[in-house]
Scaffold this motif. Structure first.
Motif, PDB file in Angstrom:
ATOM      1  N   ARG A  46     -12.721  -1.451   2.994  1.00 20.93           N
ATOM      2  CA  ARG A  46     -11.993  -0.182   2.953  1.00 20.93           C
ATOM      3  C   ARG A  46     -11.300   0.098   4.277  1.00 20.93           C
ATOM      4  O   ARG A  46     -11.779  -0.289   5.344  1.00 20.93           O
ATOM      5  N   ARG A  77      -9.500  -0.858  -0.359  1.00 24.04           N
ATOM      6  CA  ARG A  77      -9.513   0.533  -0.796  1.00 24.04           C
ATOM      7  C   ARG A  77      -9.146   1.405   0.405  1.00 24.04           C
ATOM      8  O   ARG A  77      -9.462   1.068   1.545  1.00 24.04           O
ATOM      9  N   ASN A  91      -9.599  10.108  -2.098  1.00 23.10           N
ATOM     10  CA  ASN A  91      -9.617   8.687  -2.405  1.00 23.10           C
ATOM     11  C   ASN A  91      -8.185   8.251  -2.706  1.00 23.10           C
ATOM     12  O   ASN A  91      -7.715   8.329  -3.835  1.00 23.10           O
ATOM     13  N   SER A  93      -6.674   5.416  -2.887  1.00 27.78           N
ATOM     14  CA  SER A  93      -6.490   4.317  -3.846  1.00 27.78           C
ATOM     15  C   SER A  93      -6.581   4.772  -5.295  1.00 27.78           C
ATOM     16  O   SER A  93      -5.968   4.167  -6.171  1.00 27.78           O
ATOM     17  N   ASP A  94      -7.359   5.821  -5.570  1.00 28.24           N
ATOM     18  CA  ASP A  94      -7.479   6.325  -6.925  1.00 28.24           C
ATOM     19  C   ASP A  94      -6.435   7.380  -7.255  1.00 28.24           C
ATOM     20  O   ASP A  94      -6.046   7.528  -8.420  1.00 28.24           O
ATOM     21  N   ILE A  98      -0.483   2.499  -5.547  1.00 28.95           N
ATOM     22  CA  ILE A  98      -0.364   1.722  -4.325  1.00 28.95           C
ATOM     23  C   ILE A  98       0.615   0.571  -4.553  1.00 28.95           C
ATOM     24  O   ILE A  98       0.466  -0.201  -5.496  1.00 28.95           O
TER      25      ILE A  98
END
Length: 102
Positions: A46, A77, A91, A93-94, A98
């Motif tokens: 991450r 992430r 978050n 990445s969620d 990307i």
């Protein structure tokens, strides 16, 4: 003194590096919409982002749908830690699409 800093631009570019000032990560024509500091946690794969740029403030994630990340970080992430007891961690990445660039 150089420190691990990042910025995001209005065009969705995520730039990071060891620099003196956040503005050192900008390219001509960029409009910065926030920045902060980072470290890479290789154990959890991450990129951990936190704090705020003195000049540009915290990242304005709500202004983006897609974050363009350097391709060297493909598969990692990304999370932004507010660490203020008010906001939940974001978050990245969620929450954002990307994309990658060279």
């Amino acid at each position: 003194m150089t420190l691990p800093k990042f910025i995001i631009t209005m065009d969705g570019y995520f730039r990071l590096g060891m620099v003196n000032m956040h503005k050192d990560l900008l390219k001509p024509g960029d409009e910065c919409i926030g920045g902060g500091y980072y470290y890479i946690d290789y154990t959890s794969n991450r990129i951990i982002l936190d704090r705020a740029s003195y000049d540009y403030g915290r990242p304005n994630w709500y202004m983006l749908e897609t974050l363009k990340v350097p391709s060297a970080y493909r598969g990692m992430r990304i999370v932004y830690l507010y660490d203020d007891n008010i906001h939940d961690d974001f978050n990245v990445s969620d929450e954002l699409t990307i994309g990658y660039y060279d």
